[in-house]
Design a protein around this motif. Structure first.
Motif, mmCIF file in Angstrom:
data_model
loop_
_atom_site.group_PDB
_atom_site.id
_atom_site.type_symbol
_atom_site.label_atom_id
_atom_site.label_comp_id
_atom_site.label_asym_id
_atom_site.label_seq_id
_atom_site.Cartn_x
_atom_site.Cartn_y
_atom_site.Cartn_z
ATOM 1 N N GLU B 182 0.833 -1.212 0.000
ATOM 2 C CA GLU B 182 0.000 0.000 0.000
ATOM 3 C C GLU B 182 0.865 1.258 0.000
ATOM 4 O O GLU B 182 0.473 2.287 -0.531
ATOM 5 C CB GLU B 182 -0.921 0.003 1.232
ATOM 6 C CG GLU B 182 -2.143 -0.881 1.044
ATOM 7 C CD GLU B 182 -2.829 -1.205 2.355
ATOM 8 O OE1 GLU B 182 -2.605 -0.473 3.348
ATOM 9 O OE2 GLU B 182 -3.578 -2.202 2.393
ATOM 10 N N SER B 183 2.066 1.162 0.598
ATOM 11 C CA SER B 183 2.951 2.331 0.622
ATOM 12 C C SER B 183 3.757 2.451 -0.677
ATOM 13 O O SER B 183 4.608 3.324 -0.809
ATOM 14 C CB SER B 183 3.879 2.269 1.829
ATOM 15 O OG SER B 183 4.815 1.220 1.657
ATOM 16 N N GLY B 184 3.504 1.573 -1.623
ATOM 17 C CA GLY B 184 4.130 1.700 -2.952
ATOM 18 C C GLY B 184 5.327 0.807 -3.189
ATOM 19 O O GLY B 184 5.975 0.900 -4.238
ATOM 20 N N VAL B 185 5.658 -0.050 -2.216
ATOM 21 C CA VAL B 185 6.828 -0.924 -2.383
ATOM 22 C C VAL B 185 6.447 -2.145 -3.228
ATOM 23 O O VAL B 185 5.389 -2.745 -3.012
ATOM 24 C CB VAL B 185 7.358 -1.384 -0.992
ATOM 25 C CG1 VAL B 185 8.529 -2.334 -1.146
ATOM 26 C CG2 VAL B 185 7.750 -0.190 -0.145
ATOM 27 N N THR B 186 7.306 -2.459 -4.188
ATOM 28 C CA THR B 186 7.114 -3.674 -4.993
ATOM 29 C C THR B 186 7.688 -4.843 -4.190
ATOM 30 O O THR B 186 8.797 -4.736 -3.659
ATOM 31 C CB THR B 186 7.879 -3.549 -6.327
ATOM 32 O OG1 THR B 186 7.460 -2.352 -6.961
ATOM 33 C CG2 THR B 186 7.639 -4.744 -7.221
ATOM 34 N N ILE B 187 6.956 -5.920 -4.122
ATOM 35 C CA ILE B 187 7.421 -7.039 -3.281
ATOM 36 C C ILE B 187 7.527 -8.319 -4.102
ATOM 37 O O ILE B 187 6.588 -8.699 -4.813
ATOM 38 C CB ILE B 187 6.478 -7.238 -2.081
ATOM 39 C CG1 ILE B 187 6.597 -6.012 -1.160
ATOM 40 C CG2 ILE B 187 6.821 -8.500 -1.298
ATOM 41 C CD1 ILE B 187 5.428 -5.781 -0.289
ATOM 42 N N ILE B 188 8.687 -8.936 -3.991
ATOM 43 C CA ILE B 188 8.889 -10.228 -4.649
ATOM 44 C C ILE B 188 9.223 -11.211 -3.535
ATOM 45 O O ILE B 188 10.194 -11.005 -2.799
ATOM 46 C CB ILE B 188 10.046 -10.184 -5.673
ATOM 47 C CG1 ILE B 188 9.702 -9.216 -6.809
ATOM 48 C CG2 ILE B 188 10.312 -11.566 -6.261
ATOM 49 C CD1 ILE B 188 10.373 -7.912 -6.728
ATOM 50 N N LEU B 189 8.402 -12.218 -3.384
ATOM 51 C CA LEU B 189 8.699 -13.178 -2.331
ATOM 52 C C LEU B 189 8.816 -14.579 -2.913
ATOM 53 O O LEU B 189 8.118 -14.935 -3.862
ATOM 54 C CB LEU B 189 7.647 -13.127 -1.223
ATOM 55 C CG LEU B 189 6.213 -13.474 -1.509
ATOM 56 C CD1 LEU B 189 5.934 -14.911 -1.103
ATOM 57 C CD2 LEU B 189 5.296 -12.554 -0.725
ATOM 58 N N THR B 190 9.750 -15.315 -2.349
ATOM 59 C CA THR B 190 9.863 -16.714 -2.766
ATOM 60 C C THR B 190 9.238 -17.545 -1.658
ATOM 61 O O THR B 190 9.317 -17.188 -0.486
ATOM 62 C CB THR B 190 11.322 -17.164 -2.942
ATOM 63 O OG1 THR B 190 11.934 -17.210 -1.668
ATOM 64 C CG2 THR B 190 12.088 -16.239 -3.856
ATOM 65 N N THR B 191 8.598 -18.570 -2.048
ATOM 66 C CA THR B 191 7.966 -19.415 -1.034
ATOM 67 C C THR B 191 7.710 -20.798 -1.603
ATOM 68 O O THR B 191 7.658 -20.973 -2.813
ATOM 69 C CB THR B 191 6.626 -18.785 -0.560
ATOM 70 O OG1 THR B 191 6.064 -19.596 0.455
ATOM 71 C CG2 THR B 191 5.618 -18.638 -1.682
#
Lengths: 254, 307
Positions: B182-191
């Motif tokens: 929501e604050s504009g950060v792009t998130i890439i997560l591995t799982t």
């Protein structure tokens, strides 16, 4: 543009580590060097005549300082980079916007500063045991700084190369300590038989101690220019090796 | 809009000959949450390690914010925050000092107000002067996130952020990830937790044996590859599927009490009304029925099995 913030935090972190282990970092080398003064300077030195016109107690001061500087520079810098590698925290430095030069300034700068402080404390301690007159204080300071920086660089290389604690100790124990002891810390090269005099000239530490001793007493085993050239050559070689290690990612980036 | 991260024909062969990544291409849009799914050793960590500068690529290129990760590493790395899989922290440091160290490393001047807010957001403010070794595993994980966010990155990589953490903390992490987006950060997560991708991701990428099998919008992926099942519960068990129902390729449960009809929900005619009529026509008494949608896990298993 240099990432000065990064250099500052790495330097500060490393210096803080030394401060938190004050006894191990500063008191330990000073105590062991003082013991050398007591044993070699007072107990044995009292039975030895002057060497090259200098009392034996004073004569060994530059060698003892070099012994501490070399071992401390190497161990400080090697441990400084090896430990984050060992624990995995190095990932943060490697993923930060810092160049190899900035990493060097931080880690090697801190290791060299610690060694420099130790060297100056040992010098002050020596003043309690033997009379000391420094003939060329500027040259003495120059040799002191050059030695601290170049051997911290060498320690940094060992820290990068070492994969375990055994390897970390290997070169300081098996190479550096014998070279320093056989490099004229406690004697003049001219006191050796001629054949050994020739052999000992292959030991780079001889040039370091000789140049450093010259700055104190104006006596040396080899010319001061040659000593300076050898130190600078060693410094350049270490810089090139570290540059290569960072460029290729040796033991840092797979 | 141009992607914030662009990976082109990326390959990685380690010194031991292991081919960890094979010709991977991927664009990541600004502000999205992308989940990279894959079994252990699929190449997820290698991919993010290359983007973050920890591993050298063998072939291919990566740009972050339009800048090359090799020639413009200072720009790209300052845009990225990385939370590693392992709890790699200096045990004797305090929480406050370690965040300050991370911020400085990324060339940012000290900003106590920002770090204070960050620690409060991570529920770590009360622990700011505690040594890291005194913290619980969950707190350490949050310290790592705090370190990664200390320089206000635009792109955050979370490598297995909830590996080995309890359900409550996992839900806290998901809330945090949503707040960051929501604050504009792009998130890439591995799982490798499918439910994690299903819960928070906008898009899902599936990696297996170094290849990016597919990347798609999560809903579209489930719509495209997801099958629906209708389970019909019968009043009395049957020994086999009646001949009148063979046209629907039904499966029969072991106890003979349930008929299972698998169909494609995208088709206009699912055949359900006709099937229900035919069941009645075959003399079977219907007790109950329900429909279920394939989960991402089913899709993932099918994709990896059918590669």
């Amino acid at each position: 543009m240099i990432n000065t913030c990064a250099v500052r935090v790495i330097y500060k972190y490393e210096m803080l580590r030394a401060w938190e282990t004050l006894l191990q970092s500063f008191a330990s080398p000073v105590i062991s060097t003082s013991l050398y003064f007591v044993v070699f300077g007072s107990a044995i030195g009292g039975r030895i005549d002057q060497v090259e016109g200098v009392s034996y107690g004073s004569f060994i001061v530059p060698g003892l300082m070099m012994l501490a500087l070399l071992t401390q520079s190497i161990s400080n810098a090697a441990f400084g980079i090896f430990f984050p590698k060992f624990t995995g925290t190095i990932y943060e430095v490697m993923s930060a916007p810092v160049s190899f030069f900035e990493i060097l300034l931080g880690y090697v700068g801190a290791a060299a500063t610690k060694s420099l402080i130790i060297g100056l404390i040992i010098l002050a301690t020596a003043g309690f045991f033997v009379p000391l007159d420094i003939a060329h204080p500027v040259w003495m300071t120059a040799f002191l700084i050059l030695t601290c920086v170049s051997f911290s660089l060498f320690g940094f290389i060992i820290g990068l190369w070492a994969e375990d604690f055994e390897k970390l100790q290997l070169i300081p124990l098996l190479v550096i300590t014998p070279l320093v002891f056989l490099g004229g810390s406690f004697y003049s090269v001219s006191m050796l038989p001629p054949a050994w005099q020739t052999v000992t000239l292959f030991n780079p530490v001889v040039y370091l101690i000789s140049g450093f001793r010259w700055s104190f007493f104006e006596v040396s085993d080899v010319s001061v220019g040659l000593s300076l050239a050898i130190v600078l050559m060693f410094l350049t070689t270490c810089l090139m090796v570290v540059w290569w290690m960072f460029r290729t990612g040796y033991r840092l980036r797979q | 809009m141009s992607p914030i991260v662009s990976v082109t024909n990326l390959s990685k062969i380690y010194a031991n000959g292991y081919h960890a990544l094979k010709d991977v291409s991927l664009d990541i849009a600004q502000g999205e949450i992308l989940a990279l799914l894959g079994p252990n050793g699929a190449g997820k960590t290698t991919l993010i390690s290359i983007i973050c500068g920890l591993v050298n690529a063998s072939e291919g290129s990566v740009t972050v914010g339009g800048h090359d990760i090799v020639s413009d590493y200072r720009v790209t790395r300052s845009l990225i925050g990385l939370v590693p899989q392992e709890l790699t922290l200096g045990h004797f440091e305090t929480v406050w000092n370690t965040l300050g160290f991370s911020r400085g490393l990324f060339g940012k001047k000290p900003d106590p107000a920002y770090l204070e807010q960050l620690l409060k957001d991570l529920s770590l403010w009360a622990k700011k002067d505690s040594e890291i070794m005194s913290l619980s595993g969950g707190m350490k994980r949050r310290v790592l996130i705090g370190k990664a966010l200390s320089h206000q990155p635009s792109v955050l990589f979370l490598d297995e952020p909830t590996a080995g953490v309890d359900v409550e903390l996992r839900k806290e992490m998901w809330m945090l990830v949503r707040r960051l987006r929501e604050s504009g950060v792009t998130i890439i997560l591995t799982t490798h937790y499918i439910e994690e991708a299903e819960e928070i991701a906008d898009r899902v990428g599936i990696i297996d044996q170094g290849r990016l099998i597919l990347v798609d919008d999560k809903q579209a992926l489930m719509h495209k590859l997801g099958k629906k099942e209708m389970i019909v519960e019968l009043e009395e068990p049957v020994s086999g599927v009646p001949e009148a129902l063979t046209a629907w390729s039904l499966a029969l449960s072991e106890d003979g009490c349930r008929l299972i009809y698998t169909y494609d929900p995208r088709q206009q005619r699912t055949g359900i009304p006709d099937l229900l009529k035919a069941i009645g026509g075959a003399g079977l008494a219907l007790k109950d029925f329900k429909t279920t949608q394939s989960s991402l896990e089913d899709i993932f298993v099918n994709l990896v099995k059918g590669k």
